[in-house]
Design an enzyme around this catalytic site. Sequence first.
Site, short mmCIF file in Angstrom:
data_model
loop_
_atom_site.label_atom_id
_atom_site.label_comp_id
_atom_site.label_asym_id
_atom_site.label_seq_id
_atom_site.Cartn_x
_atom_site.Cartn_y
_atom_site.Cartn_z
N TYR A 1 -2.67 5.80 -10.77
CA TYR A 1 -1.92 6.54 -9.75
C TYR A 1 -2.85 7.40 -8.89
O TYR A 1 -4.07 7.38 -9.04
CB TYR A 1 -0.83 7.37 -10.44
CG TYR A 1 0.48 6.62 -10.62
CD1 TYR A 1 0.55 5.23 -10.52
CD2 TYR A 1 1.65 7.31 -10.88
CE1 TYR A 1 1.77 4.56 -10.67
CE2 TYR A 1 2.87 6.65 -11.04
CZ TYR A 1 2.92 5.27 -10.93
OH TYR A 1 4.12 4.63 -11.08
N SER A 2 -2.22 8.20 -8.04
CA SER A 2 -2.98 8.88 -6.98
C SER A 2 -3.95 9.93 -7.49
O SER A 2 -3.75 10.51 -8.57
CB SER A 2 -2.01 9.52 -6.00
OG SER A 2 -1.44 8.50 -5.24
N GLN B 1 -3.45 3.39 -2.88
CA GLN B 1 -2.55 2.83 -3.90
C GLN B 1 -2.22 1.41 -3.47
O GLN B 1 -1.67 1.20 -2.38
CB GLN B 1 -1.28 3.67 -4.00
CG GLN B 1 -1.47 5.02 -4.67
CD GLN B 1 -1.65 4.87 -6.17
OE1 GLN B 1 -0.69 4.72 -6.90
NE2 GLN B 1 -2.89 4.95 -6.64
N ASP C 1 0.01 5.65 -1.18
CA ASP C 1 -0.77 6.86 -0.86
C ASP C 1 -2.26 6.63 -0.58
O ASP C 1 -2.90 5.83 -1.27
CB ASP C 1 -0.75 7.84 -2.04
CG ASP C 1 0.61 8.10 -2.59
OD1 ASP C 1 1.59 7.60 -2.05
OD2 ASP C 1 0.69 8.80 -3.61
N LEU D 1 0.87 -1.19 0.00
CA LEU D 1 0.00 0.00 0.00
C LEU D 1 0.89 1.23 0.00
O LEU D 1 1.93 1.23 0.66
CB LEU D 1 -0.88 -0.04 1.25
CG LEU D 1 -1.58 1.23 1.76
CD1 LEU D 1 -2.87 0.85 2.51
CD2 LEU D 1 -0.68 2.05 2.72
N GLU E 1 5.00 16.16 -5.18
CA GLU E 1 3.97 15.15 -5.39
C GLU E 1 2.78 15.45 -4.48
O GLU E 1 2.90 16.15 -3.47
CB GLU E 1 4.52 13.75 -5.06
CG GLU E 1 5.64 13.28 -5.97
CD GLU E 1 6.00 11.82 -5.76
OE1 GLU E 1 6.36 11.44 -4.64
OE2 GLU E 1 5.91 11.05 -6.73
C1 FRU Z 1 3.59 9.38 -4.14
C2 FRU Z 1 3.40 8.82 -5.54
C3 FRU Z 1 2.47 9.68 -6.36
C4 FRU Z 1 1.97 8.73 -7.40
C5 FRU Z 1 1.84 7.45 -6.60
C6 FRU Z 1 2.12 6.19 -7.36
O1 FRU Z 1 3.96 8.40 -3.22
O2 FRU Z 1 4.65 8.67 -6.17
O3 FRU Z 1 3.08 10.83 -6.91
O4 FRU Z 1 0.76 9.12 -7.96
O5 FRU Z 1 2.75 7.56 -5.53
O6 FRU Z 1 1.89 5.07 -6.56
#
Ligand code: FRU
Length: 487
Positions: free
Chosen positions: A108-109, A65, A49, A47, A232
Amino acid sequence: MSALTNDLKKLTETAEKAFEENAAAGDKGAQTGFRQKLHLMPPVGWLNDPNGLCQKDGIFHAFFQYSPFDPEGGVKLWGHYISRDMIDWEYRGAMLYPDQPFDCSGVYSGCAFIEGGEMYLYYTGNVKLEDRDDYDYINTGREANTVLVTSPDGEHFSRKQLLMRNSDYPADLSLHVRDPKVWKQDDVYYMLQGARTKEDVGQGIIFRSQDKVNWAFHSRVETEKPFGYMWECPDYFEADGAKIFSASVQGLTGEEWKDRNVYQSGYFLLDGDILGEYSLSDYHLWDYGFDYYAPQSFETEDGRRIQIGWMGMPDCEEYTNLTIEAGWQHCFTFPREVFVRNGIVCQRPVRELEEKKQLIETAAGRLERNGDPVYEVDITEIRDNSFRAVLGEELILEYRDGRFEMRFSDRAKDSVSGGRGIRYKEMEKITDVKILGDVSSVEVFVNGGETVFSTRYYPGRYEIDVRSEGAEIALHSIGMSSEFPTE
Ligand code: FRU
């Protein structure tokens, strides 16, 4: 559902079921693998974000994630938990799979924006083009697509819509643009994304829309001097009248960042208008501990600002997590209320926890106890900065030489620390400390939550030894855990 989605779903469910069956059968890995009681973890695997955090029709949603097939990470899906109180969570399954040309290397996030009875989930569709000759994954060989999917309940979804590609973003940006966060202001929708310019400068990029679907570049959030090469998971919100711009920053170097994590998560107080003229304060860390990254926030239906972070750290070689062997890795922080007191941004565990707490023991000056891994200790009325606590025999929290320290007595990678050493924050005075312990994590709130430290740890024995001369110490068990044994 496409054949690919169907197979990914089946594979995920198979991996989750195997993990659960191992646990039920008493398999060493899954059962003794330091599974948490209060903190959200992956059902199996990896796991990172928090995503799509929101409350809708009374129900809290936390997506995450998720890489179910490898505890050290892999292609990312969105897993889904729901709760009525942010304490007892129910896992509802993996919901968004990388099954489209525009998100095939990972969902992704992203965030949830709620309007008209619908959740609008915006995320980054990641595409890796590794077979290009000039592949560098910064300026070539990658796509960061902005995608929208809607849902009434976090379980049933509309078709995914590709909203923007890299060519829709400002031309001076590298291909690193991601992690949309959406809000509405004066009848216009705004979307903030994190970015890295071609010159390797971290920025926030704001887009605007009248209809939540068609977006155009609006403006940037940037510091006067470059501050890291990538931002990010940006976030923007107001709390108690203060405007807070949050970013997880990569690439901070120099003396100030020595003895700190490889990447940082912190905030700037914003003076002025984020959409126009503004100035940013210094950058403050959300958390000074070892394991904290990529926090996201949302507003509850009763108007509180809640933030949840990933209690982990990407690209960290210094230390490790002793759960990998058991087939899983990482968890979220316990949800925190963010509030501002005397101009200072503070955090505290969500108040729902109060109802689960049971007072076990109070003491003046010293409390020693051996027992349950899940607890809260509150130390108040601290005098003369006298404070030292040892948790799980090897984790030391101490005020000395003008700073509050979190340190481990042994830095071996197979010890309680998993390789962690020391983190600290200078402060003139400490008045109170709250410690929230779970099976393999500790979160420490100092001075009413002005400073927070979070870490994972892997104790053999759950001993607590708090010394704070003249202070009041109260130990609580937490409803869902077993009772503290009386000695
Ligand atoms: C931050 C990140 C985000 C990205 C995601 C991918 O931890 O790198 O920028 O969207 O994790 O898992």
